[in-house]
Design an enzyme around this catalytic site. Structure first.
Site, PDB file in Angstrom:
ATOM      1  N   TYR A 160      50.968  -4.985  45.304  1.00 14.98           N
ATOM      2  CA  TYR A 160      50.156  -4.669  44.365  1.00 14.98           C
ATOM      3  C   TYR A 160      49.017  -4.446  43.993  1.00 14.98           C
ATOM      4  O   TYR A 160      48.625  -2.896  43.647  1.00 14.98           O
ATOM      5  CB  TYR A 160      50.677  -5.586  42.571  1.00 14.98           C
ATOM      6  CG  TYR A 160      50.042  -5.382  41.257  1.00 14.98           C
ATOM      7  CD1 TYR A 160      51.128  -4.368  41.011  1.00 14.98           C
ATOM      8  CD2 TYR A 160      49.338  -6.201  40.956  1.00 14.98           C
ATOM      9  CE1 TYR A 160      50.320  -4.204  39.398  1.00 14.98           C
ATOM     10  CE2 TYR A 160      49.172  -6.047  39.789  1.00 14.98           C
ATOM     11  CZ  TYR A 160      49.695  -4.811  38.921  1.00 14.98           C
ATOM     12  OH  TYR A 160      48.991  -5.171  37.367  1.00 14.98           O
ATOM     13  N   LYS A 164      47.040  -0.334  42.747  1.00 17.31           N
ATOM     14  CA  LYS A 164      46.108  -0.328  41.386  1.00 17.31           C
ATOM     15  C   LYS A 164      44.607  -0.057  42.393  1.00 17.31           C
ATOM     16  O   LYS A 164      44.188   0.456  41.636  1.00 17.31           O
ATOM     17  CB  LYS A 164      45.367  -1.607  41.110  1.00 17.31           C
ATOM     18  CG  LYS A 164      47.359  -2.197  39.980  1.00 17.31           C
ATOM     19  CD  LYS A 164      47.278  -0.868  39.039  1.00 17.31           C
ATOM     20  CE  LYS A 164      48.437  -1.418  37.865  1.00 17.31           C
ATOM     21  NZ  LYS A 164      48.553  -0.337  37.055  1.00 17.31           N
TER      22      LYS A 164
END
Length: 247
Positions: A160, A164
């Protein structure tokens, strides 16, 4: 058109059910607001979000829904053009994304692909197509929801965090490339936000709410900032984290 005191007439939310995205829409000045488009996959949740927003915004603001599939980049330009055919857009909020399950990814690396597809591939496509269309329009603002997870990848959510980090870097480069075009980009880096997506997870230090992130975002947008941390203490915290040895 956004006037001199930063009051938009039209807003597009890509990720129309995002709690943070919807909070930003509510926090934007609504004095001159005429049109809000919530874009996402057709669903009861999207329709419900539009109905709730229509009740909360001043009378006369048209709240619409539109189809947008983050996982199908080949459709993005046509979907965005269809939205713009209904009128110019002043502010585009890019707020879709998945948190993913790092434990499941560790057990089966193929589980990472959906996360990467939505957060980075879909996000990059949406950003680049939006920027191109706003350049043709000659003006506009893009607000991108990034995360402090992109500042320093951690074992607990490194896939994740990597997505980002990628979308954050792309947004910064895109902002530089748009200099002088009339189009601006604001990168928003929240910490742990108490939303449906994080429900059941252990809260990290400096946890916040969607409404507080929205307030910080709109304040930074009005001030013409390029990046905003929410809460702002995270700028110093993450600055320190990035120079500490990884162990």
């Amino acid at each position: 058109m956004i006037n001199a005191v930063k009051q938009p007439q039209s807003v597009l939310l890509l990720g129309g059910t995002s709690e943070i995205g919807l909070a930003i829409v509510r926090a934007l000045p609504s004095d001159r607001l005429q049109r809000v488009v919530l874009a996402g996959r057709p669903s009861d949740r999207l329709d419900s979000a539009a109905a709730d927003l229509a009740r909360e915004l001043p009378g006369g603001v048209a709240v619409e829904t539109a189809g947008f599939d983050a996982d199908e980049p080949s459709t993005h330009r046509a979907e965005l053009q269809a939205i713009l055919a209904g009128g110019d857009i002043d502010v585009v909020i890019v707020a879709f994304g998945l948190l993913g399950d790092q434990t499941a990814i560790n057990a089966d690396p193929s589980e990472a692909l959906a996360l990467i597809q939505t957060n980075f591939v879909g996000g990059a496509s949406a950003l680049l197509q939006t920027a191109d269309l706003l350049k043709e329009q000659g003006r506009g603002s893009i607000i991108v929801l990034s995360s402090v997870a992109g500042d320093r990848a951690r074992a607990a959510n490194f896939v994740y965090g990597s997505t980002k980090a990628g979308i954050d870097a792309l947004s910064q480069g895109l902002a530089d490339s748009l200099h002088g075009s009339g189009v601006s980009v604001l990168v928003v880096r929240p910490g742990f936000v108490r939303t449906r997506m994080t429900e059941g997870l252990e809260e990290a230090p400096f946890s916040t709410t969607a409404e507080d992130v929205a307030a910080d975002t709109v304040k930074a947008w009005k001030a013409g900032k390029d990046v905003v941390y929410s809460p702002k203490v995270l700028r110093a915290v993450m600055g320190t984290m990035k120079v500490l040895p990884r162990p």
